[in-house]
Design a protein around this motif. Structure first.
Motif, mmCIF file in Angstrom:
data_model
loop_
_atom_site.group_PDB
_atom_site.id
_atom_site.type_symbol
_atom_site.label_atom_id
_atom_site.label_comp_id
_atom_site.label_asym_id
_atom_site.label_seq_id
_atom_site.Cartn_x
_atom_site.Cartn_y
_atom_site.Cartn_z
ATOM 1 N N UNK A 76 -4.727 -2.397 0.652
ATOM 2 C CA UNK A 76 -3.633 -2.564 -0.304
ATOM 3 C C UNK A 76 -2.292 -2.335 0.361
ATOM 4 N N UNK A 77 -2.228 -1.297 1.195
ATOM 5 C CA UNK A 77 -0.960 -1.004 1.860
ATOM 6 C C UNK A 77 -0.545 -2.165 2.758
ATOM 7 N N UNK A 78 -1.532 -2.824 3.379
ATOM 8 C CA UNK A 78 -1.204 -3.944 4.261
ATOM 9 C C UNK A 78 -0.446 -5.018 3.485
ATOM 10 N N UNK A 79 -0.879 -5.280 2.244
ATOM 11 C CA UNK A 79 -0.178 -6.278 1.432
ATOM 12 C C UNK A 79 1.267 -5.834 1.187
ATOM 13 N N UNK A 80 1.436 -4.535 0.925
ATOM 14 C CA UNK A 80 2.794 -4.014 0.732
ATOM 15 C C UNK A 80 3.621 -4.168 1.998
ATOM 16 N N UNK A 81 3.075 -3.702 3.114
ATOM 17 C CA UNK A 81 3.879 -3.673 4.337
ATOM 18 C C UNK A 81 4.158 -5.090 4.841
ATOM 19 N N UNK A 82 3.185 -5.979 4.672
ATOM 20 C CA UNK A 82 3.421 -7.370 5.085
ATOM 21 C C UNK A 82 4.566 -7.973 4.298
ATOM 22 N N UNK A 83 4.710 -7.549 3.043
ATOM 23 C CA UNK A 83 5.741 -8.156 2.210
ATOM 24 C C UNK A 83 6.994 -7.283 2.161
ATOM 25 N N UNK A 84 7.096 -6.332 3.089
ATOM 26 C CA UNK A 84 8.308 -5.525 3.191
ATOM 27 C C UNK A 84 8.513 -4.591 2.007
ATOM 28 N N UNK A 85 7.427 -4.066 1.464
ATOM 29 C CA UNK A 85 7.504 -3.059 0.410
ATOM 30 C C UNK A 85 6.891 -1.779 0.961
ATOM 31 N N UNK A 86 7.690 -0.738 1.056
ATOM 32 C CA UNK A 86 7.243 0.452 1.795
ATOM 33 C C UNK A 86 6.648 1.474 0.856
ATOM 34 N N UNK A 87 5.412 1.241 0.486
ATOM 35 C CA UNK A 87 4.670 2.148 -0.372
ATOM 36 C C UNK A 87 4.111 3.280 0.483
ATOM 37 N N UNK A 88 4.671 4.485 0.317
ATOM 38 C CA UNK A 88 4.213 5.642 1.074
ATOM 39 C C UNK A 88 3.383 6.545 0.150
ATOM 40 N N UNK A 89 3.264 6.139 -1.107
ATOM 41 C CA UNK A 89 2.681 7.048 -2.102
ATOM 42 C C UNK A 89 1.248 6.765 -2.478
ATOM 43 N N UNK A 90 0.470 6.150 -1.559
ATOM 44 C CA UNK A 90 -0.913 5.822 -1.896
ATOM 45 C C UNK A 90 -1.714 7.079 -2.246
ATOM 46 N N UNK A 91 -1.338 8.202 -1.655
ATOM 47 C CA UNK A 91 -2.045 9.452 -1.959
ATOM 48 C C UNK A 91 -1.940 9.772 -3.457
ATOM 49 N N UNK A 92 -0.762 9.573 -4.000
ATOM 50 C CA UNK A 92 -0.569 9.831 -5.434
ATOM 51 C C UNK A 92 -1.306 8.814 -6.285
ATOM 52 N N UNK A 93 -1.299 7.556 -5.858
ATOM 53 C CA UNK A 93 -1.992 6.511 -6.608
ATOM 54 C C UNK A 93 -3.501 6.738 -6.564
ATOM 55 N N UNK A 94 -3.983 7.268 -5.453
ATOM 56 C CA UNK A 94 -5.390 7.651 -5.310
ATOM 57 C C UNK A 94 -5.739 8.713 -6.364
ATOM 58 N N UNK A 95 -4.886 9.723 -6.463
ATOM 59 C CA UNK A 95 -5.157 10.831 -7.391
ATOM 60 C C UNK A 95 -5.101 10.347 -8.838
#
Lengths: 363, 514
Positions: A76-95
């Motif tokens: 999922x993060x790869x889709x964000x980073x490829x499209x220039x969206x810097x999602x650093x909060x996957x840990x929170x989304x996991x929780x």
């Protein structure tokens, strides 16, 4: 003699593959030096860290189990980073995904049907996606920096989990331990019959393969890559950067949430105050080490999972602090990003005193 | 090679056998060039002929692989730009390196090795700039200044270092004819004082007018030297290209048809402090004609393009395509209405630098019925076929098949970006700077293709800063100045002087009266 960086005309296909390999080697080298400085035999420590977990069935299975959420989140993060969206909060989304997914088995423990598990997984995805859409909305509506907002929401999410397992969701029969009730069998993610490989691994690999096709073959994948590399050209192509931000955050949140509920349902069988050893952050490294490519991410997820299992190994066998795993993960990210320079630049050793910046700055 | 009768004793810079290689490409191949004191020396050549490489070696930002540079009778190694400045070599770049938020004097101070006291520097700037007929107010903020004045800042910055050689890269590309005339006076004055000028330009008329001598590069080699005054623009062009340049055949329009693109009182606020607002722009573009919008860079051309293409939405009624109001419609919607657009910036706007050409075809044609996309999947085969077709038809040269866009030279990429849209045979084509930085041969090809498209019943809107180009291809000409557009008048009745006056603010005045 001086070392110059010379821009390549096109990106180097070889370096795309070689860069993470070089990074892993440099990480091992540096880790060896750190072990040696702490008075340990670096070869033994490196063996225990990187190789030993692969030699025994149980530790191999542990590694795969740890790799699974890493791979799923990183996709999922790869889709964000490829499209220039810097999602650093996957840990929170996991929780939050784990919380949403756990609603059913915790609040309605009597609801046991073949629908229970699929509903939990869907709820987990919805929860993760909603949590991720908060920074995406703030970004598209108010132009806030999504790095900060997504990161800050991690802490909100873990406090929310902490509150729930100590308060309203605490197991009534749990002797006041801060844990939810144990999930029923219908709410437990099974293993593949006859193995101890979780269904989560199968689902994850399936999603990674589907994502590979989407990214490389479809117009949506094209849009994602264009917007990441060149937003102006993307808007000229008629793509909307706002809609894509919402899409990328939503998708990566959903996958992180799915990873969360699968870990809770498949491994822990209940909610505890801490449900992740930092999967959401480590997945950032996995995404980059895997070249933001789902197949690469499967390999990278395995490598990073090794660092968890190997870290425990050296801790118990040699008495090293368990922080060593985090140090090595950090080193790895550092080296990957540094080595990625070589994809667009090559190193030239030059004995002459021409200004190093000349060609680079004037090209 | 023809040797000219120029005095040896006046030699200022003598380059012998300069060679520079980039990978497989020999950018400069044993180039000999001699610049005399007091001489305005033209350096001519197509794109990629090696002009920039050569002057970068003079300016110390590239180091030759072989060859010698002699300066004033002495062998020198110019290791970096500071060394070049110490020798007295100054350079005015094509793309300015100014900080928009700072004042004139602050910008100049940043570039000087020892700026000294700001107040004294400001006084010197005022004095030197006035003396050379390039008056500047040192306290002005650069962001507020038009491009012509910004170029003055760069020139004055050079002059303050008392240069003995000034290198100018395409200096008039951003100037009105009147501003260019003023620049020529300054250059002639400098030459009369003994300063040498190395002048790079695509505009052969002005080279003939002001240059004393010309060196012509082709494929990295010096192919000829001549006195431009003894040549015609056509003979200079054929020396550059190595073949006769085919003159564009405008085949005067037979008949104009229905209105295809209409702009009605188009207005838009400036989106950033450095953007230009569009004020009350009206224009009707009919089938069969080429209408050109002239103007100096930064007068709203980019904003107008964005509004017409749909990247900047405006009120629905402000723009109509074939009678359908579309001011608020997306760029994809407009493309489906058979409109096509070519932006000024090739890399990063018209094409994604890191993507292959075949992928860049998908960029603008994913929804235009070329069966590039089916059920959400992109057909690589179809994209590859289109890429081959455009490559052959528009003579896009590449080192290997289907390279990344960024590896193409500017001219080749422009042929690709224009060809990608022409290939669709659009009903309305809007092009911003169709031949900017493109060599003479390719420019003729592109211009002819634009005219042919119009004659086949399409409407073509060309936004350009190149007056030669505009007079070559336009049926009607309008001028944009500070976001105002003058009425489009038949090209036959327009003169350069009139266009120049409109560029310098006449269009604005007209807009206010109207």
């Amino acid at each position: 003699m001086r070392i110059e960086l010379v821009k390549r005309k096109e990106h180097s296909e070889v370096m795309v593959f070689l860069s993470p390999v070089i990074a892993v080697l440099l990480t091992a080298l540096t880790a060896g030096i750190i072990f040696a400085l702490s008075g340990l035999n670096p070869f033994e420590a490196l063996y225990k860290f990187f190789i030993d977990p692969l030699t025994q069935t149980w530790s191999l299975e542990d590694t795969i189990a740890a790799a699974t959420p890493l791979v799923l989140i990183a996709c999922g993060l790869a889709v964000c980073y490829l499209s220039n969206n810097w999602n650093i909060g996957a840990e929170g989304q996991f929780v939050v995904g784990a919380l949403f997914g756990s609603f059913l088995p915790v609040m309605l423990p009597g609801f046991e049907s073949f629908l229970t598990l699929p509903l939990m997984l869907v709820c987990g995805m919805i929860g993760g996606a909603l949590w991720a859409l908060i920074p995406a909305f703030l970004k598209t509506r108010f132009n806030t920096n999504e790095i900060l907002t997504s990161l800050m929401l991690v802490y909100v999410a873990s406090l929310l989990l902490d509150y729930l397992v100590r308060g309203p969701w605490r197991d009534p029969d749990g002797f006041n331990f801060p844990e939810s009730r144990i999930f029923s069998d219908a709410a437990t993610l099974p293993s593949i019959p006859g193995t101890s490989i979780s269904m989560a691994t199968v689902i994850t690999i399936g999603i990674a393969l589907v994502l590979t096709v989407i990214l490389t073959k479809t117009l949506k994948g094209f849009e994602i890559r264009v917007m990441g590399q060149s937003p102006r050209a993307g808007s000229f192509a008629g793509f909307s950067s706002k809609r894509l931000s919402l899409f990328a955050f939503g998708l990566s949140g959903a996958l992180a949430g799915l990873a969360g509920i699968m870990v809770v349902s498949g491994e822990m069988n209940q909610l505890q105050p801490t449900i992740s050893p930092g999967y959401g952050f480590t997945a950032i490294i996995v995404a980059f080490l895997g070249r933001l490519n789902p197949v690469g991410i499967i390999v990278a997820g395995f490598v990073l999972a090794l660092s968890y299992i190997g870290g425990e190994g050296v801790q118990s066998a040699m008495g090293v602090s368990d922080k060593i795993a985090s140090v090595i993960q950090g080193l790895l990210l550092f080296f990957v990003l540094a080595c990625d320079t070589l994809i667009l630049y090559r190193i030239r050793f030059s004995s002459r005193r021409a200004p190093a910046s000349a060609e680079v700055s004037h090209v | 090679m023809e040797q000219q009768n120029r005095s040896e004793k006046d030699t200022l810079l003598d380059a012998r056998g300069l060679t520079k290689r980039f990978g497989d490409i020999l950018a400069n191949d044993t180039v000999d060039i001699r610049l005399n004191k007091g001489e305005i020396h033209a350096l001519l050549g197509e794109n990629g002929a090696g002009k920039s490489t050569l002057v970068k070696m003079f300016y110390g930002s590239l180091e030759p692989d072989a060859g010698e540079i002699w300066w004033d009778g002495r062998r020198v190694d110019i290791g970096n730009p500071a060394a070049a400045r110490d020798l007295g070599i100054g350079m005015v770049f094509q793309h300015f390196s100014l900080f928009e938020a700072l004042t004139v004097v602050e910008n100049i101070a940043l570039a000087l090795p020892k700026p000294g006291n700001m107040r004294d520097l400001a006084a010197r700037i005022a004095e030197v700039s006035k003396d050379y007929g390039l008056p500047l107010n040192p306290a002005d903020i650069v962001a507020d200044l038009p491009v012509g004045i910004r170029q003055r800042i760069e020139i004055v910055r050079c002059l303050l270092q008392e240069p003995r050689l000034i290198i100018m890269d395409e200096p008039t590309s951003v100037l009105t004819p009147q501003e260019a005339d003023q620049l020529f006076l300054t250059l002639q004055r400098l030459a009369s004082e003994g300063c040498a000028v190395l002048y790079i330009s695509h505009r052969l008329e002005e080279v003939q007018r002001i240059c004393h001598h010309a060196t012509i590069l082709r494929h990295g080699k010096v192919v000829d030297e001549c006195d431009p005054a003894q040549e015609t623009a056509a003979s200079l062009a054929s020396k550059m290209v190595g073949a006769e340049v085919i003159a564009v055949n405008a085949a005067k329009k037979t008949e104009v048809g229905a209105e295809r693109l209409v702009l009605k009182s188009l207005s838009a606020k400036a989106s950033t402090p450095f953007a230009t607002a569009l004020t009350n722009i009206s224009l009707e573009l009919k089938a069969g004609e080429v209408v050109a919008i002239a103007g100096v860079a930064g007068n709203g051309q980019g904003e107008l393009f964005d509004a017409v293409s749909g990247e900047m939405p405006v009120a629905p009624d402000m723009i109509a395509l074939d009678g359908k109001p579309c001011g608020s419609k997306s760029v994809t919607w407009r493309r489906k209405q058979n409109a096509a657009f070519v932006p000024e910036e090739r890399l990063g706007h018209g094409a994604v630098p890191g993507m292959k050409l075949s992928e860049n075809i998908v960029l603008t044609r994913h929804s235009t019925g070329d069966s590039l996309v089916g059920n959400g999947f992109v057909s690589e085969r179809q994209a590859g076929e289109l890429e081959q077709r455009i490559k052959q038809k528009y003579d896009v040269r590449m080192s290997h098949d289907d390279p990344e866009a960024r590896s193409l030279s500017g001219g080749n990429l422009q042929k690709f970006v224009v060809g990608r849209e022409l290939d669709r045979r659009p009903g309305v084509l809007v092009v911003n700077q169709p031949t900017w930085g493109v060599d003479a041969g390719a420019a003729a090809l592109i211009r002819q293709a634009l005219i042919d498209l119009a004659r086949s019943g399409s409407a073509v809107l060309v936004i350009s800063q190149d007056l030669d180009e505009i007079f070559e291809i336009a049926d009607r000409i309008a001028v944009i100045s500070r976001g105002h557009l003058s009425d489009a008048e038949p090209a036959a009745g327009m003169t350069r002087e009139r266009v120049g006056l409109l560029m310098a603010g006449g269009a604005e005045a007209q807009g206010e009266v109207a």
